[in-house]
Motif scaffolding. Structure first.
Motif, PDB file in Angstrom:
ATOM      1  N   ARG A  96       0.833  -1.205   0.000  1.00  0.00           N
ATOM      2  CA  ARG A  96       0.000   0.000   0.000  1.00  0.00           C
ATOM      3  C   ARG A  96       0.867   1.254   0.000  1.00  0.00           C
ATOM      4  O   ARG A  96       0.614   2.207  -0.742  1.00  0.00           O
ATOM      5  N   GLY A  97       1.913   1.253   0.823  1.00  0.00           N
ATOM      6  CA  GLY A  97       2.791   2.409   0.872  1.00  0.00           C
ATOM      7  C   GLY A  97       3.498   2.658  -0.446  1.00  0.00           C
ATOM      8  O   GLY A  97       3.640   3.803  -0.876  1.00  0.00           O
ATOM      9  N   ILE A  98       3.929   1.593  -1.108  1.00  0.00           N
ATOM     10  CA  ILE A  98       4.629   1.739  -2.389  1.00  0.00           C
ATOM     11  C   ILE A  98       3.712   2.334  -3.441  1.00  0.00           C
ATOM     12  O   ILE A  98       4.086   3.283  -4.152  1.00  0.00           O
ATOM     13  N   TRP A  99       2.509   1.806  -3.570  1.00  0.00           N
ATOM     14  CA  TRP A  99       1.614   2.279  -4.631  1.00  0.00           C
ATOM     15  C   TRP A  99       1.079   3.676  -4.352  1.00  0.00           C
ATOM     16  O   TRP A  99       0.981   4.504  -5.265  1.00  0.00           O
ATOM     17  N   VAL A 100       0.752   3.963  -3.091  1.00  0.00           N
ATOM     18  CA  VAL A 100       0.296   5.317  -2.756  1.00  0.00           C
ATOM     19  C   VAL A 100       1.434   6.313  -2.939  1.00  0.00           C
ATOM     20  O   VAL A 100       1.241   7.415  -3.467  1.00  0.00           O
ATOM     21  N   GLY A 101       2.634   5.926  -2.523  1.00  0.00           N
ATOM     22  CA  GLY A 101       3.786   6.806  -2.708  1.00  0.00           C
ATOM     23  C   GLY A 101       4.079   7.078  -4.173  1.00  0.00           C
ATOM     24  O   GLY A 101       4.440   8.194  -4.550  1.00  0.00           O
ATOM     25  N   THR A 102       3.894   6.046  -5.012  1.00  0.00           N
ATOM     26  CA  THR A 102       4.116   6.231  -6.450  1.00  0.00           C
ATOM     27  C   THR A 102       3.109   7.220  -7.035  1.00  0.00           C
ATOM     28  O   THR A 102       3.471   8.095  -7.840  1.00  0.00           O
ATOM     29  N   LEU A 103       1.852   7.099  -6.623  1.00  0.00           N
ATOM     30  CA  LEU A 103       0.827   8.042  -7.090  1.00  0.00           C
ATOM     31  C   LEU A 103       1.151   9.459  -6.651  1.00  0.00           C
ATOM     32  O   LEU A 103       1.095  10.407  -7.466  1.00  0.00           O
ATOM     33  N   ILE A 104       1.504   9.637  -5.396  1.00  0.00           N
ATOM     34  CA  ILE A 104       1.843  10.969  -4.887  1.00  0.00           C
ATOM     35  C   ILE A 104       3.065  11.521  -5.607  1.00  0.00           C
ATOM     36  O   ILE A 104       3.107  12.697  -5.993  1.00  0.00           O
ATOM     37  N   GLY A 105       4.070  10.673  -5.822  1.00  0.00           N
ATOM     38  CA  GLY A 105       5.283  11.115  -6.510  1.00  0.00           C
ATOM     39  C   GLY A 105       5.011  11.570  -7.929  1.00  0.00           C
ATOM     40  O   GLY A 105       5.574  12.573  -8.391  1.00  0.00           O
ATOM     41  N   ALA A 106       4.129  10.842  -8.635  1.00  0.00           N
ATOM     42  CA  ALA A 106       3.812  11.210 -10.013  1.00  0.00           C
ATOM     43  C   ALA A 106       3.043  12.529 -10.080  1.00  0.00           C
ATOM     44  O   ALA A 106       3.349  13.396 -10.914  1.00  0.00           O
ATOM     45  N   VAL A 107       2.056  12.704  -9.205  1.00  0.00           N
ATOM     46  CA  VAL A 107       1.260  13.943  -9.218  1.00  0.00           C
ATOM     47  C   VAL A 107       2.126  15.127  -8.786  1.00  0.00           C
ATOM     48  O   VAL A 107       2.045  16.217  -9.376  1.00  0.00           O
ATOM     49  N   CYS A 108       2.953  14.939  -7.756  1.00  0.00           N
ATOM     50  CA  CYS A 108       3.875  16.004  -7.347  1.00  0.00           C
ATOM     51  C   CYS A 108       4.834  16.346  -8.486  1.00  0.00           C
ATOM     52  O   CYS A 108       5.179  17.517  -8.680  1.00  0.00           O
ATOM     53  N   GLY A 109       5.248  15.331  -9.243  1.00  0.00           N
ATOM     54  CA  GLY A 109       6.121  15.581 -10.380  1.00  0.00           C
ATOM     55  C   GLY A 109       5.452  16.443 -11.428  1.00  0.00           C
ATOM     56  O   GLY A 109       6.071  17.369 -11.984  1.00  0.00           O
ATOM     57  N   TRP A 110       4.193  16.160 -11.729  1.00  0.00           N
ATOM     58  CA  TRP A 110       3.443  16.966 -12.697  1.00  0.00           C
ATOM     59  C   TRP A 110       3.318  18.404 -12.189  1.00  0.00           C
ATOM     60  O   TRP A 110       3.585  19.364 -12.912  1.00  0.00           O
ATOM     61  N   LEU A 111       2.934  18.550 -10.930  1.00  0.00           N
ATOM     62  CA  LEU A 111       2.770  19.884 -10.365  1.00  0.00           C
ATOM     63  C   LEU A 111       4.095  20.628 -10.292  1.00  0.00           C
ATOM     64  O   LEU A 111       4.142  21.857 -10.414  1.00  0.00           O
ATOM     65  N   SER A 112       5.199  19.895 -10.126  1.00  0.00           N
ATOM     66  CA  SER A 112       6.505  20.542  -9.999  1.00  0.00           C
ATOM     67  C   SER A 112       6.899  21.291 -11.264  1.00  0.00           C
ATOM     68  O   SER A 112       7.690  22.243 -11.209  1.00  0.00           O
ATOM     69  N   CYS A 113       6.355  20.885 -12.414  1.00  0.00           N
ATOM     70  CA  CYS A 113       6.638  21.615 -13.656  1.00  0.00           C
ATOM     71  C   CYS A 113       6.180  23.063 -13.541  1.00  0.00           C
ATOM     72  O   CYS A 113       6.881  23.990 -13.960  1.00  0.00           O
ATOM     73  N   TYR A 114       5.002  23.259 -12.983  1.00  0.00           N
ATOM     74  CA  TYR A 114       4.460  24.608 -12.829  1.00  0.00           C
ATOM     75  C   TYR A 114       5.184  25.372 -11.719  1.00  0.00           C
ATOM     76  O   TYR A 114       5.392  26.583 -11.825  1.00  0.00           O
ATOM     77  N   VAL A 115       5.549  24.663 -10.643  1.00  0.00           N
ATOM     78  CA  VAL A 115       6.273  25.312  -9.548  1.00  0.00           C
ATOM     79  C   VAL A 115       7.618  25.844 -10.041  1.00  0.00           C
ATOM     80  O   VAL A 115       8.003  26.976  -9.736  1.00  0.00           O
ATOM     81  N   VAL A 116       8.330  25.034 -10.839  1.00  0.00           N
ATOM     82  CA  VAL A 116       9.629  25.457 -11.373  1.00  0.00           C
ATOM     83  C   VAL A 116       9.460  26.591 -12.371  1.00  0.00           C
ATOM     84  O   VAL A 116      10.209  27.580 -12.348  1.00  0.00           O
ATOM     85  N   LEU A 117       8.461  26.475 -13.254  1.00  0.00           N
ATOM     86  CA  LEU A 117       8.239  27.502 -14.268  1.00  0.00           C
ATOM     87  C   LEU A 117       7.833  28.832 -13.632  1.00  0.00           C
ATOM     88  O   LEU A 117       8.271  29.900 -14.070  1.00  0.00           O
ATOM     89  N   LYS A 118       7.027  28.765 -12.576  1.00  0.00           N
ATOM     90  CA  LYS A 118       6.544  29.975 -11.912  1.00  0.00           C
ATOM     91  C   LYS A 118       7.563  30.545 -10.934  1.00  0.00           C
ATOM     92  O   LYS A 118       7.492  31.709 -10.560  1.00  0.00           O
ATOM     93  N   GLY A 119       8.529  29.729 -10.516  1.00  0.00           N
ATOM     94  CA  GLY A 119       9.517  30.196  -9.543  1.00  0.00           C
ATOM     95  C   GLY A 119       8.984  30.209  -8.128  1.00  0.00           C
ATOM     96  O   GLY A 119       9.327  31.094  -7.332  1.00  0.00           O
ATOM     97  N   TRP A 120       8.168  29.203  -7.789  1.00  0.00           N
ATOM     98  CA  TRP A 120       7.536  29.137  -6.476  1.00  0.00           C
ATOM     99  C   TRP A 120       8.214  28.126  -5.563  1.00  0.00           C
ATOM    100  O   TRP A 120       7.582  27.570  -4.659  1.00  0.00           O
ATOM    101  N   SER A 121       9.471  27.864  -5.758  1.00  0.00           N
ATOM    102  CA  SER A 121      10.154  26.850  -4.959  1.00  0.00           C
ATOM    103  C   SER A 121      10.115  27.201  -3.472  1.00  0.00           C
ATOM    104  O   SER A 121       9.851  26.343  -2.622  1.00  0.00           O
TER     105      SER A 121
END
Length: 291
Positions: free
Chosen positions: A20-45
């Motif tokens: 459960r931890g592996i699969w939930v962590g993978t989902l969170i990691g993928a969504v955070c990765g998608w969102l990180s594109c906008y965070v990096v582009l916007k400069g909101w680190s």
């Protein structure tokens, strides 16, 4: 333990909490990765780092009252964003100073609330996460949060891209910039809550920045970033969670270390923006000038 190498590699999935931890962590990691594109582009680190600390009071209150942690943490994050906006709106401080003041205050408040209720949530759980200790109700909350962000990003990814790239141009194009700002901040707050459960408040910022930074170095096309970053984030979360079983190490720390390793490799070897590629171009320019 069986001597079969395949059985050995699949051993973590023999345990329900681990799978459960592996699969939930993978989902969170993928969504955070998608969102990180906008965070990096916007400069909101820096803002992402601030939100990871600002959710602590909400979590402390939720556990003290026996309430679901996700809504309380989300409200806490929104209050912090509102406080940052209020201070910035007065024009007396720059944004980094406003962020530093607010997130420090929220973190201090959270620590005080935790100390007043020592029988509630443990400080180590907030700081370092507890992905393998999540229960059924927490799993449902994290999956719902991730799916909400996935749907929002899927529906408005082009508008958010334009807003992050050039806010003035987005306004001229007729986009509701204020609404897009609220939407992006809301998703950032939600995924901060989700990632905090996986890697803790100290490492949340890595999941919200590193995959996007890796994708930024690999491509000049934002559309390509939007699948590269989730791939990197999800794969690192999966492999990090899986490897922590064999290493008997911190899950969150292993995930973030793996992301950092990927970043360093890409930073050096990226075909256009890597260190070696830049040096080759510099040598070519020097050679052309010399000839």
């Amino acid at each position: 333990m069986s001597g079969d190498p395949v059985a050995l590699l699949l051993a973590p999935f023999d345990y329900q909490f681990m799978a459960r931890g592996i699969w939930v962590g993978t989902l969170i990691g993928a969504v955070c990765g998608w969102l990180s594109c906008y965070v990096v582009l916007k400069g909101w680190s820096l803002l992402g780092d601030a939100l990871s600390h600002s959710v602590v009071p909400g979590i402390a209150i939720a556990y003290a009252l026996g309430l679901p942690f996700a809504p309380a943490a989300f409200i806490s994050a929104l209050l912090a964003v509102g406080g940052i906006g209020l201070i910035k709106g007065q024009g007396a401080l720059k944004s980094d100073a406003a962020i530093g003041v607010v997130f420090s205050a929220f973190l201090a408040l959270g620590l005080v609330l935790i100390s007043l209720n020592p029988g509630g949530v443990q400080l180590t759980t907030i700081l370092f996460g507890n992905l393998l200790g999540i229960g059924d109700s927490e799993t449902i909350q994290l999956v719902i949060i991730s799916l909400i962000c996935l749907v929002a990003l899927s529906l408005r990814w082009k508008d958010l891209m334009l807003y992050c790239f050039d806010e003035g141009h987005a306004r001229v194009m007729g986009l509701n910039v204020a609404w897009l700002n609220v939407l992006l901040l809301s998703m950032l707050s939600l995924m901060t809550v989700a990632a905090l459960q996986a890697v803790g408040a100290l490492l949340v910022v890595a999941m919200l920045i590193t995959p996007g930074a890796c994708a930024w170095l690999l491509t000049d096309r934002f559309g390509h970033m939007l699948w590269l970053a989730p791939l990197i984030g999800g794969l690192c979360a999966f492999l990090g969670s899986w490897a922590s079983y064999f290493m008997d190490s911190s899950v969150g720390g292993t995930i973030v270390l793996l992301q950092t390793f990927c970043f360093l490799v890409i930073f050096v070897l990226a075909p256009r923006h890597g260190v070696l590629a830049r040096r080759r171009r510099g040598s070519q320019v020097v050679g052309e000038e010399g000839s």
